[in-house]
Design a protein around this motif. Structure first.
Motif, PDB file in Angstrom:
ATOM      1  N   ILE A   1      48.128  45.705  61.852  1.00  0.00           N
ATOM      2  CA  ILE A   1      47.087  45.004  61.921  1.00  0.00           C
ATOM      3  C   ILE A   1      46.880  44.330  63.099  1.00  0.00           C
ATOM      4  N   ARG A   2      48.070  43.935  63.947  1.00  0.00           N
ATOM      5  CA  ARG A   2      47.682  43.289  65.148  1.00  0.00           C
ATOM      6  C   ARG A   2      46.737  44.327  65.910  1.00  0.00           C
ATOM      7  N   LYS A   3      46.965  45.511  66.045  1.00  0.00           N
ATOM      8  CA  LYS A   3      46.663  46.592  66.891  1.00  0.00           C
ATOM      9  C   LYS A   3      45.109  46.672  66.340  1.00  0.00           C
ATOM     10  N   ARG A   4      44.781  46.598  65.118  1.00  0.00           N
ATOM     11  CA  ARG A   4      43.267  46.509  64.503  1.00  0.00           C
ATOM     12  C   ARG A   4      42.731  45.335  65.128  1.00  0.00           C
ATOM     13  N   ILE A   5      43.200  44.488  64.839  1.00  0.00           N
ATOM     14  CA  ILE A   5      42.549  43.275  65.400  1.00  0.00           C
ATOM     15  C   ILE A   5      42.146  43.155  66.925  1.00  0.00           C
ATOM     16  N   ILE A   6      43.193  43.452  67.701  1.00  0.00           N
ATOM     17  CA  ILE A   6      42.964  43.555  69.148  1.00  0.00           C
ATOM     18  C   ILE A   6      41.687  44.602  69.456  1.00  0.00           C
ATOM     19  N   GLN A   7      41.999  45.731  68.948  1.00  0.00           N
ATOM     20  CA  GLN A   7      40.759  46.689  69.297  1.00  0.00           C
ATOM     21  C   GLN A   7      39.413  46.480  68.694  1.00  0.00           C
ATOM     22  N   SER A   8      39.308  45.460  67.825  1.00  0.00           N
ATOM     23  CA  SER A   8      37.951  45.126  67.290  1.00  0.00           C
ATOM     24  C   SER A   8      37.404  43.959  68.078  1.00  0.00           C
ATOM     25  N   GLY A   9      38.238  43.644  69.485  1.00  0.00           N
ATOM     26  CA  GLY A   9      37.731  42.581  70.156  1.00  0.00           C
ATOM     27  C   GLY A   9      38.313  41.194  69.702  1.00  0.00           C
ATOM     28  N   GLY A  10      39.011  40.983  68.898  1.00  0.00           N
ATOM     29  CA  GLY A  10      39.649  39.792  68.318  1.00  0.00           C
ATOM     30  C   GLY A  10      40.931  39.408  69.114  1.00  0.00           C
ATOM     31  N   SER A  11      41.313  38.169  68.562  1.00  0.00           N
ATOM     32  CA  SER A  11      42.501  37.528  69.290  1.00  0.00           C
ATOM     33  C   SER A  11      43.288  36.951  68.218  1.00  0.00           C
ATOM     34  N   ILE A  12      44.640  37.033  68.166  1.00  0.00           N
ATOM     35  CA  ILE A  12      45.542  36.530  67.641  1.00  0.00           C
ATOM     36  C   ILE A  12      45.908  34.909  68.003  1.00  0.00           C
TER      37      ILE A  12
END
Length: 193
Positions: A151-162
């Motif tokens: 899920i972290r990888k998907r968020i980062i790949q979408s241009g998002g940030s945690i």
């Protein structure tokens, strides 16, 4: 929410019409509250100018609540509105253009003023460097520990940030993702919002 272009750096353009000088100063403003401070900086730099006219789109280009302009003593509709009109047609957001005028001794008339303020604005826009602004939205997702890396990888790949990770019986991730992202996190994990 739609992606739109914003100014990268301030820029300037200058035009002389019948000995009157028109200087356009382009600034990045992401909220209407910032426009006053940006205007004050220009006034401090050009305190002896006869007029400090402006137009702004201090948010998304389609958000009419973020529009504003001022003729600053020029005849009504001859300065601020031509600046704003050029900004609205540019499709840019988060931008303010202040055009300062030094009077050259010859009156330009209303048509001449409209052209001069509009042309100076166009000159500034033509040399403006822009970047793409991607509106973000908040997310919160509660996931099993076994899915955290995926899920972290998907968020980062979408241009998002945690922004935060809370480890309890499951992992709770919060942060931002592009508003245009077609993510299925919410359907996969009902506690997402």
């Amino acid at each position: 929410m739609i992606e739109y272009s914003i100014p990268v750096l301030p820029c300037r353009a200058e035009l002389e019409v019948k000995k009157s000088r028109f200087i356009a100063i382009v600034q990045h403003v992401s909220h209407p509250d910032q426009t006053k401070e940006a205007l004050l900086k220009v006034k401090a730099e050009f305190p002896d100018a006869g007029h400090h006219c402006y137009g702004f789109v201090a948010g998304a280009p389609y958000d009419t609540q973020c529009y504003g302009f001022s003729d600053d003593g020029e005849p009504s509709g001859t300065a601020g509105m031509p600046i704003l009109k050029r900004l609205r047609h540019s499709g840019l957001g988060e931008i303010q253009i202040v055009v300062v005028r030094y009077f050259g001794g010859t009156k330009l008339g209303t048509g001449g003023l409209v052209r001069a303020y509009g042309d100076t604005t166009n000159m500034a826009l033509a040399q403006l460097e822009t970047t793409l602004h991607i509106p973000m939205k908040d997310f919160r997702v509660e996931i099993p520990f076994s899915r955290e890396a995926e899920i972290r990888k998907r968020i980062i790949q979408s241009g998002g940030s945690i922004e935060n990770a809370l480890y309890q019986s499951q992992v709770i991730l919060t942060g931002k993702i592009p508003a245009t992202t077609k993510t299925d996190l919410a359907s996969e994990y009902p506690t997402s919002s």
